[in-house]
Scaffold this motif. Sequence first.
Motif, PDB file in Angstrom:
ATOM      1  N   GLY A 149      -0.372 -17.398  22.167  1.00 45.50           N
ATOM      2  CA  GLY A 149      -0.885 -16.892  23.433  1.00 45.50           C
ATOM      3  C   GLY A 149      -1.458 -15.493  23.350  1.00 45.50           C
ATOM      4  N   ALA A 150      -1.207 -14.777  22.244  1.00 40.12           N
ATOM      5  CA  ALA A 150      -1.772 -13.439  22.092  1.00 40.12           C
ATOM      6  C   ALA A 150      -3.274 -13.487  21.862  1.00 40.12           C
ATOM      7  N   PHE A 151      -3.790 -14.619  21.387  1.00 42.92           N
ATOM      8  CA  PHE A 151      -5.216 -14.706  21.046  1.00 42.92           C
ATOM      9  C   PHE A 151      -6.138 -14.375  22.221  1.00 42.92           C
ATOM     10  N   PRO A 152      -5.965 -14.998  23.411  1.00 51.84           N
ATOM     11  CA  PRO A 152      -6.902 -14.673  24.499  1.00 51.84           C
ATOM     12  C   PRO A 152      -6.867 -13.202  24.911  1.00 51.84           C
ATOM     13  N   TYR A 153      -5.700 -12.562  24.832  1.00 49.40           N
ATOM     14  CA  TYR A 153      -5.624 -11.143  25.175  1.00 49.40           C
ATOM     15  C   TYR A 153      -6.375 -10.288  24.147  1.00 49.40           C
ATOM     16  N   LEU A 154      -6.183 -10.622  22.872  1.00 53.27           N
ATOM     17  CA  LEU A 154      -6.875  -9.883  21.824  1.00 53.27           C
ATOM     18  C   LEU A 154      -8.382 -10.140  21.871  1.00 53.27           C
ATOM     19  N   ARG A 155      -8.777 -11.321  22.318  1.00 51.89           N
ATOM     20  CA  ARG A 155     -10.205 -11.597  22.465  1.00 51.89           C
ATOM     21  C   ARG A 155     -10.821 -10.693  23.519  1.00 51.89           C
ATOM     22  N   VAL A 156     -10.096 -10.454  24.611  1.00 52.46           N
ATOM     23  CA  VAL A 156     -10.586  -9.548  25.657  1.00 52.46           C
ATOM     24  C   VAL A 156     -10.779  -8.146  25.077  1.00 52.46           C
ATOM     25  N   VAL A 157      -9.808  -7.677  24.278  1.00 49.83           N
ATOM     26  CA  VAL A 157      -9.925  -6.353  23.657  1.00 49.83           C
ATOM     27  C   VAL A 157     -11.123  -6.303  22.716  1.00 49.83           C
ATOM     28  N   LYS A 158     -11.328  -7.376  21.951  1.00 58.04           N
ATOM     29  CA  LYS A 158     -12.472  -7.443  21.033  1.00 58.04           C
ATOM     30  C   LYS A 158     -13.788  -7.363  21.793  1.00 58.04           C
ATOM     31  N   VAL A 159     -13.889  -8.076  22.913  1.00 57.93           N
ATOM     32  CA  VAL A 159     -15.116  -8.064  23.716  1.00 57.93           C
ATOM     33  C   VAL A 159     -15.381  -6.658  24.246  1.00 57.93           C
ATOM     34  N   MET A 160     -14.346  -5.959  24.680  1.00 51.62           N
ATOM     35  CA  MET A 160     -14.519  -4.613  25.251  1.00 51.62           C
ATOM     36  C   MET A 160     -14.967  -3.599  24.214  1.00 51.62           C
ATOM     37  N   TYR A 161     -14.463  -3.726  22.981  1.00 52.49           N
ATOM     38  CA  TYR A 161     -14.693  -2.672  21.981  1.00 52.49           C
ATOM     39  C   TYR A 161     -15.766  -3.008  20.946  1.00 52.49           C
ATOM     40  N   PHE A 162     -16.056  -4.281  20.734  1.00 49.62           N
ATOM     41  CA  PHE A 162     -16.955  -4.632  19.636  1.00 49.62           C
ATOM     42  C   PHE A 162     -18.212  -5.382  20.062  1.00 49.62           C
ATOM     43  N   ASP A 163     -18.261  -5.927  21.279  1.00 54.20           N
ATOM     44  CA  ASP A 163     -19.463  -6.624  21.728  1.00 54.20           C
ATOM     45  C   ASP A 163     -20.454  -5.640  22.332  1.00 54.20           C
ATOM     46  N   ALA A 164     -21.727  -5.997  22.248  1.00 52.48           N
ATOM     47  CA  ALA A 164     -22.772  -5.152  22.827  1.00 52.48           C
ATOM     48  C   ALA A 164     -22.706  -5.236  24.344  1.00 52.48           C
ATOM     49  N   PRO A 165     -22.825  -4.113  25.038  1.00 56.77           N
ATOM     50  CA  PRO A 165     -22.742  -4.145  26.507  1.00 56.77           C
ATOM     51  C   PRO A 165     -23.949  -4.814  27.127  1.00 56.77           C
ATOM     52  N   SER A 166     -23.695  -5.622  28.159  1.00 55.42           N
ATOM     53  CA  SER A 166     -24.789  -6.261  28.895  1.00 55.42           C
ATOM     54  C   SER A 166     -25.399  -5.299  29.906  1.00 55.42           C
ATOM     55  N   GLN A 167     -24.656  -4.239  30.259  1.00 58.84           N
ATOM     56  CA  GLN A 167     -25.147  -3.214  31.174  1.00 58.84           C
ATOM     57  C   GLN A 167     -24.848  -1.844  30.565  1.00 58.84           C
ATOM     58  N   THR A 168     -25.633  -0.881  30.934  1.00 60.81           N
ATOM     59  CA  THR A 168     -25.466   0.461  30.361  1.00 60.81           C
ATOM     60  C   THR A 168     -25.068   1.505  31.402  1.00 60.81           C
ATOM     61  N   THR A 169     -25.040   1.120  32.670  1.00 61.51           N
ATOM     62  CA  THR A 169     -24.690   2.082  33.717  1.00 61.51           C
ATOM     63  C   THR A 169     -23.232   2.502  33.585  1.00 61.51           C
ATOM     64  N   GLN A 170     -22.980   3.788  33.817  1.00 61.79           N
ATOM     65  CA  GLN A 170     -21.625   4.298  33.756  1.00 61.79           C
ATOM     66  C   GLN A 170     -20.835   3.826  34.978  1.00 61.79           C
ATOM     67  N   LEU A 171     -19.570   3.543  34.764  1.00 59.57           N
ATOM     68  CA  LEU A 171     -18.715   3.069  35.855  1.00 59.57           C
ATOM     69  C   LEU A 171     -18.164   4.258  36.617  1.00 59.57           C
ATOM     70  N   VAL A 172     -18.441   4.277  37.911  1.00 61.89           N
ATOM     71  CA  VAL A 172     -17.970   5.363  38.763  1.00 61.89           C
ATOM     72  C   VAL A 172     -17.234   4.752  39.946  1.00 61.89           C
ATOM     73  N   GLY A 173     -16.039   5.249  40.219  1.00 60.97           N
ATOM     74  CA  GLY A 173     -15.262   4.741  41.340  1.00 60.97           C
ATOM     75  C   GLY A 173     -14.523   5.860  42.032  1.00 60.97           C
ATOM     76  N   PRO A 174     -13.813   5.538  43.102  1.00 61.15           N
ATOM     77  CA  PRO A 174     -13.065   6.559  43.843  1.00 61.15           C
ATOM     78  C   PRO A 174     -12.021   7.248  42.969  1.00 61.15           C
ATOM     79  N   ALA A 175     -11.867   8.529  43.158  1.00 63.65           N
ATOM     80  CA  ALA A 175     -10.889   9.296  42.378  1.00 63.65           C
ATOM     81  C   ALA A 175      -9.463   8.808  42.636  1.00 63.65           C
ATOM     82  N   SER A 176      -9.195   8.361  43.875  1.00 60.12           N
ATOM     83  CA  SER A 176      -7.845   7.883  44.206  1.00 60.12           C
ATOM     84  C   SER A 176      -7.488   6.651  43.378  1.00 60.12           C
ATOM     85  N   VAL A 177      -8.448   5.741  43.242  1.00 56.32           N
ATOM     86  CA  VAL A 177      -8.206   4.533  42.450  1.00 56.32           C
ATOM     87  C   VAL A 177      -8.009   4.897  40.983  1.00 56.32           C
ATOM     88  N   ARG A 178      -8.854   5.783  40.480  1.00 61.15           N
ATOM     89  CA  ARG A 178      -8.761   6.200  39.074  1.00 61.15           C
ATOM     90  C   ARG A 178      -7.416   6.869  38.793  1.00 61.15           C
TER      91      ARG A 178
END
Length: 493
Positions: free
Chosen positions: A431-460
Amino acid sequence: MDAISWVVVYPEIFLLVMTCVIALADVTLKATSRPMTFGLTMLTLASVALIQAWYASQDQVLFAFSGLVISDPMGNWLKCFAALSVMVALVYGRPYAQARDMLRGGELYTLALFALLGMFVMIGGHNFLVIYLGLELLTLSSYAMVALRRDHALATEAAMKYFVLGAMASGFLLFGLSMLYGATGSLDIAQVVASVGQGQADARVLALGVVFVVAGLAFKFGAAPFHSWVPDVYEGSPTAVTLLIAAAPKLAAFAIVMRLLVEGMLPLAADWQQMAVVLAVASLVVGNFAAIAQTSFKRLLAFSTVSQVGFIMLGLAGGVVDGEASNAVNAYSATMFYVVTYVLTTLVTFGAMLYMSREGFEADQINDLAGLNRRSALLAGVLAAAMFSLAGIPPLVGFYAKLSVLQSLLATGSEAMLWVAVAAVVLSLIGAFPYLRVVKVMYFDAPSQTTQLVGPASVRSVLSLNTLLMLVLGLLPGGLMALCTQAIIQAMP
């Protein structure tokens, strides 16, 4: 009516009164963001959490209204954690809801408060009918929240599925409770356990009642094979609502399992523990293997929930061995610790998803996370920590939670439990595989968008604090584990 009875239910009365006040005050507001409604809701939740924490610190067990309601440290801590969970979920979900025009009225806030009130009634109930009333208040509020986006076909479909399957689960549970009432002649948990312990009840009727009660509870938990509603409801609900139904209700579900199965039917543990083992193994198999095939992040998390419930069921299965309850405190405290920390991790996971979402974009597909590290290193780190915790990788709190449950199984000294623990470890590795796949996608796949993520300071800020707490509890779990152990000692019959 004695004064103690009213003192015990002060938090529920306060929550009910404030919910009604908030609903009435909201009618007069015109601002679409509902800042006053949000502020009053946060104040109410913070106040209720503080009251429950103070009650829990008194280390007393009190009964109210002729035994219908109980106030004990386990219940008070679970109520405190549930209020905090709803509070954090609403902080995460507010920008999402506002962007999707879900705050035209204050229904999201009032329904969340009514759902929390239902959880409080469930957790504090010491009578079959009280527990069932709390359960129905929670589920009816949840159905309405899932359908809150009236113009969204997927949400409406999810609400219908949730309603139909939830009604079936409620029917199972109510039928099982009626069997227990028929066998023991009482709806009061203390009288039921006394009747069962003295051998006065019909064994065949009791066995039938236990089967239906466990099946109904498995539906509410989302354990396999009663899990079919989980992926559809998670995927179809607005993400803010998904978080509300995925986090805090797990605390209430654990509470009613403790009230019904442990406090009410501990002499029948040999029967329901066997069912718990079957449900645990089935949940681990279905949840871990099904998660591998998912492309939707929300469905992946839904099947992750099923597998995590498997570990909760494992904890419940190791409490009584050969009629001896010497391992009960160890097993049930490990289970409580697991539930609390799982809710904490769930808040982080969905909080990150909500932070990425914006108008017209849900961020609910795994591909939507591609290259997240390049757009927001902080958010990628937060989500990676949550994935590692769900996978049970040290030093995150998920590792210690899984370890404590496995240790409670090994402490039984049973060869069968040893093999169940081995199976759980193997399935967790798969069951660790799907979680590690998510990490791989975040760190090693090319981004489909380049805009920086900006959100409310309270949420952050809340998201960062939430993640830090997940790490700190992984490194220093002793305080929370001691709290859980003491609470379970007080709750044991």
